[in-house]
Enzyme design. Structure first.
Site, PDB file in Angstrom:
ATOM      1  N   TYR A  22       0.826  -1.218   0.000  1.00 12.94           N
ATOM      2  CA  TYR A  22       0.000   0.000   0.000  1.00 12.94           C
ATOM      3  C   TYR A  22       0.859   1.267   0.000  1.00 12.94           C
ATOM      4  CZ  TYR A  22      -4.445  -2.344   0.012  1.00 12.94           C
ATOM      5  OH  TYR A  22      -5.525  -3.076  -0.399  1.00 12.94           O
ATOM      6  N   ASN A  42     -13.420   3.776  -6.633  1.00 14.81           N
ATOM      7  CA  ASN A  42     -11.987   4.075  -6.583  1.00 14.81           C
ATOM      8  C   ASN A  42     -11.588   4.634  -5.220  1.00 14.81           C
ATOM      9  OD1 ASN A  42     -12.068   3.289  -9.190  1.00 14.81           O
ATOM     10  ND2 ASN A  42     -11.905   5.342 -10.070  1.00 14.81           N
ATOM     11  N   HIS A  76     -15.422   2.292  -1.519  1.00 13.87           N
ATOM     12  CA  HIS A  76     -14.333   1.414  -1.093  1.00 13.87           C
ATOM     13  C   HIS A  76     -13.264   2.127  -0.266  1.00 13.87           C
ATOM     14  CE1 HIS A  76     -15.376  -1.602  -4.573  1.00 13.87           C
ATOM     15  NE2 HIS A  76     -16.231  -1.638  -3.581  1.00 13.87           N
TER      16      HIS A  76
HETATM   17  P1  OAD Z   1     -11.536  -3.484 -13.028  1.00  8.74           P
HETATM   18  O1  OAD Z   1     -10.066  -3.560 -13.197  1.00  8.74           O
HETATM   19  O2  OAD Z   1     -12.257  -4.721 -12.660  1.00  8.74           O
HETATM   20  O3  OAD Z   1     -12.198  -2.908 -14.357  1.00  8.74           O
HETATM   21  C1  OAD Z   1     -11.661  -1.793 -14.998  1.00  8.74           C
HETATM   22  C2  OAD Z   1     -12.493  -1.516 -16.218  1.00  8.74           C
HETATM   23  O4  OAD Z   1     -11.984  -0.323 -16.818  1.00  8.74           O
HETATM   24  C3  OAD Z   1     -12.473  -2.598 -17.291  1.00  8.74           C
HETATM   25  O5  OAD Z   1     -13.809  -2.885 -17.682  1.00  8.74           O
HETATM   26  C4  OAD Z   1     -11.701  -1.960 -18.445  1.00  8.74           C
HETATM   27  O6  OAD Z   1     -12.178  -2.389 -19.727  1.00  8.74           O
HETATM   28  C5  OAD Z   1     -12.017  -0.500 -18.218  1.00  8.74           C
HETATM   29  N1  OAD Z   1     -11.055   0.461 -18.795  1.00  8.74           N
HETATM   30  C6  OAD Z   1      -9.758   0.297 -19.114  1.00  8.74           C
HETATM   31  N2  OAD Z   1      -9.230   1.430 -19.599  1.00  8.74           N
HETATM   32  C7  OAD Z   1     -10.216   2.359 -19.595  1.00  8.74           C
HETATM   33  C8  OAD Z   1     -10.312   3.713 -19.981  1.00  8.74           C
HETATM   34  N3  OAD Z   1      -9.249   4.361 -20.463  1.00  8.74           N
HETATM   35  N4  OAD Z   1     -11.509   4.337 -19.840  1.00  8.74           N
HETATM   36  C9  OAD Z   1     -12.581   3.680 -19.354  1.00  8.74           C
HETATM   37  N5  OAD Z   1     -12.554   2.402 -18.977  1.00  8.74           N
HETATM   38  C10 OAD Z   1     -11.394   1.738 -19.085  1.00  8.74           C
HETATM   39  O7  OAD Z   1     -11.800  -2.302 -11.951  1.00  8.74           O
HETATM   40  P2  OAD Z   1     -13.133  -2.001 -11.116  1.00  8.74           P
HETATM   41  O8  OAD Z   1     -14.334  -2.396 -11.878  1.00  8.74           O
HETATM   42  O9  OAD Z   1     -13.020  -0.594 -10.658  1.00  8.74           O
HETATM   43  O10 OAD Z   1     -11.906  -3.155  -4.971  1.00  8.74           O
HETATM   44  O11 OAD Z   1     -12.925  -2.979  -9.902  1.00  8.74           O
HETATM   45  C11 OAD Z   1     -13.827  -2.966  -8.835  1.00  8.74           C
HETATM   46  C12 OAD Z   1     -13.130  -3.210  -7.537  1.00  8.74           C
HETATM   47  O12 OAD Z   1     -12.349  -4.402  -7.617  1.00  8.74           O
HETATM   48  C13 OAD Z   1     -12.129  -2.156  -7.131  1.00  8.74           C
HETATM   49  O13 OAD Z   1     -12.730  -1.055  -6.482  1.00  8.74           O
HETATM   50  C14 OAD Z   1     -11.219  -2.899  -6.202  1.00  8.74           C
HETATM   51  C15 OAD Z   1     -11.061  -4.167  -6.985  1.00  8.74           C
HETATM   52  O14 OAD Z   1     -10.706  -5.290  -6.227  1.00  8.74           O
HETATM   53  C16 OAD Z   1     -11.423  -2.675  -3.808  1.00  8.74           C
HETATM   54  O15 OAD Z   1     -10.407  -2.026  -3.747  1.00  8.74           O
HETATM   55  C17 OAD Z   1     -12.255  -3.012  -2.628  1.00  8.74           C
END
Ligand code: OAD
Length: 252
Positions: free
Chosen positions: A73, A108, A125
Site C-alpha cells: 500500500y 476508486n 471502497h
Molecule cells: P476493473 O479492473 O475490474 O475494471 C476496470 C475496467 O476499466 C475494465 O472494464 C476496463 O475495460 C475499463 N477500462 C480500461 N481502460 C479504460 C479507460 N481508459 N476508460 C474507461 N474504462 C477503461 O476495476 P473495477 O471495476 O473498478 O476493490 O474494480 C472494482 C473493484 O475491484 C475495485 O474497487 C477494487 C477491486 O478489487 C477494492 O479495492 C475493494
C-alpha cells in the site's frame, strides 16, 4: 479540430443526457487509467493479474503478513500521490453543474474525483490516502507512512491499516445506502470504467434499471448487459466523457 470534436456520440445518448433530471455516475478503475493508475482485472496490466488479492487485500493477509501488505500500500499510495485528475474526472465536475441533479458514486480509492473538484463523492471502497487503526478504527493522522511496518495507532497502539475495503469486509453503510438511494432515483446512470465484477457496487446497475433509468456504459470494452435501455460508448473515458458532455451541453 479538437479531440473531443472527433468523437461521434450517438444522438439518442445526447438526448438522454440532455433530458435527464437526475444523473448518477458510477465509476471504477478505468476512469483513472489515463491518470497513470493501473486497473485491477485487465490482462497483463491489471493489479490482480500481477498480485494475488488474497495475499494483499484481505484482513487475514494483513494479520499474517502486515509488513508486506503495508509496503504494497505504500507503493500504491505513492502512485496515487503522483497521479493527477484527467479530462474524464473534470468532465464529471462540469456535468454536475449542467444537470438538475447529480450524484457521483465511485469504487476508486484514489480521491481523484475530489481532487478534480467533485463534491459529495460517494466513496464505496474508502480512500487509500487515509489510514485507520485496525483495532479501535480511529482515523490515524501524524503517522510515519514510510515505515516498513504498519505504524502503531497513536490512540491504542494497534497496527494502523489503509482505510480501504478489503475482500471479505463490508462496505461503509452510509456510503452504500447513499449509493442505493441515488440509483433508485436516477433516470440516467453513467457507468464509467468498471468491469462490474464486484458486489455490491455492481448491483447499482440492475437497481437503477429496475427503477426505470437508462444506462450509458463508457468503457473501451463495455460490459454486456442485455437490456434495451443500456447503451454503450466504447472508448477511453478521458476521450468519450468530455465529448458526451460537450455534445449534450456545448463546450465547457
Ligand atoms: P476493473 O479492473 O475490474 O475494471 C476496470 C475496467 O476499466 C475494465 O472494464 C476496463 O475495460 C475499463 N477500462 C480500461 N481502460 C479504460 C479507460 N481508459 N476508460 C474507461 N474504462 C477503461 O476495476 P473495477 O471495476 O473498478 O476493490 O474494480 C472494482 C473493484 O475491484 C475495485 O474497487 C477494487 C477491486 O478489487 C477494492 O479495492 C475493494
Amino acid at each position: 479540430m479538437s479531440v473531443a470534436a472527433a468523437v461521434v456520440i450517438p444522438p439518442e445518448q445526447i438526448v438522454l443526457l440532455r433530458e435527464a433530471q437526475h444523473v448518477v455516475a458510477l465509476t471504477g478503475a478505468g476512469i483513472s487509467k489515463e491518470s497513470g493508475l493501473p486497473t485491477f482485472r485487465e490482462a497483463q496490466t491489471g493489479l490482480w493479474s500481477q498480485y494475488r488479492p488474497e495475499e494483499l487485500a484481505t484482513p487475514e493477509a494483513f494479520a499474517r503478513q502486515p509488513d508486506l501488505v503495508w509496503q504494497w500500500y505504500t507503493w500504491r499510495r505513492a502512485l496515487v500521490r503522483q497521479a493527477a485528475p484527467n479530462p474524464a474526472h473534470y468532465a464529471l465536475v462540469e456535468l454536475a453543474g449542467r444537470v438538475p441533479s447529480f450524484s457521483l458514486i465511485t469504487q476508486n480509492v484514489d480521491s481523484l474525483h475530489r481532487r478534480a473538484g467533485s463534491r459529495d463523492v460517494i466513496e464505496l471502497h474508502g480512500d487509500i490516502l487515509r489510514s485507520r487503526c485496525s483495532s479501535c478504527h480511529a482515523i490515524a493522522t501524524d503517522i510515519d507512512e514510510a515505515s516498513p511496518s504498519p505504524p502503531p495507532c497513536p490512540q491504542c497502539g494497534a497496527p494502523v491499516r489503509p482505510d480501504v475495503v478489503w475482500f471479505g469486509e463490508t462496505l461503509p453503510d452510509d456510503a452504500l445506502q447513499a449509493a442505493f438511494n441515488a440509483a433508485r432515483s436516477a433516470d440516467l446512470l453513467l457507468v464509467i470504467g468498471t468491469s462490474l465484477q464486484v458486489q455490491p457496487a455492481a448491483g447499482i446497475v440492475p437497481l437503477a434499471l429496475q427503477a426505470g433509468a437508462s444506462v450509458i456504459d463508457i468503457n473501451p470494452e463495455p460490459a454486456i448487459i442485455p437490456d434495451e435501455r443500456v447503451h454503450t460508448l466504447a472508448g477511453p473515458a478521458a476521450k468519450m466523457l468530455p465529448a458526451l458532455v460537450s455534445a449534450a451541453f456545448g463546450p465547457a
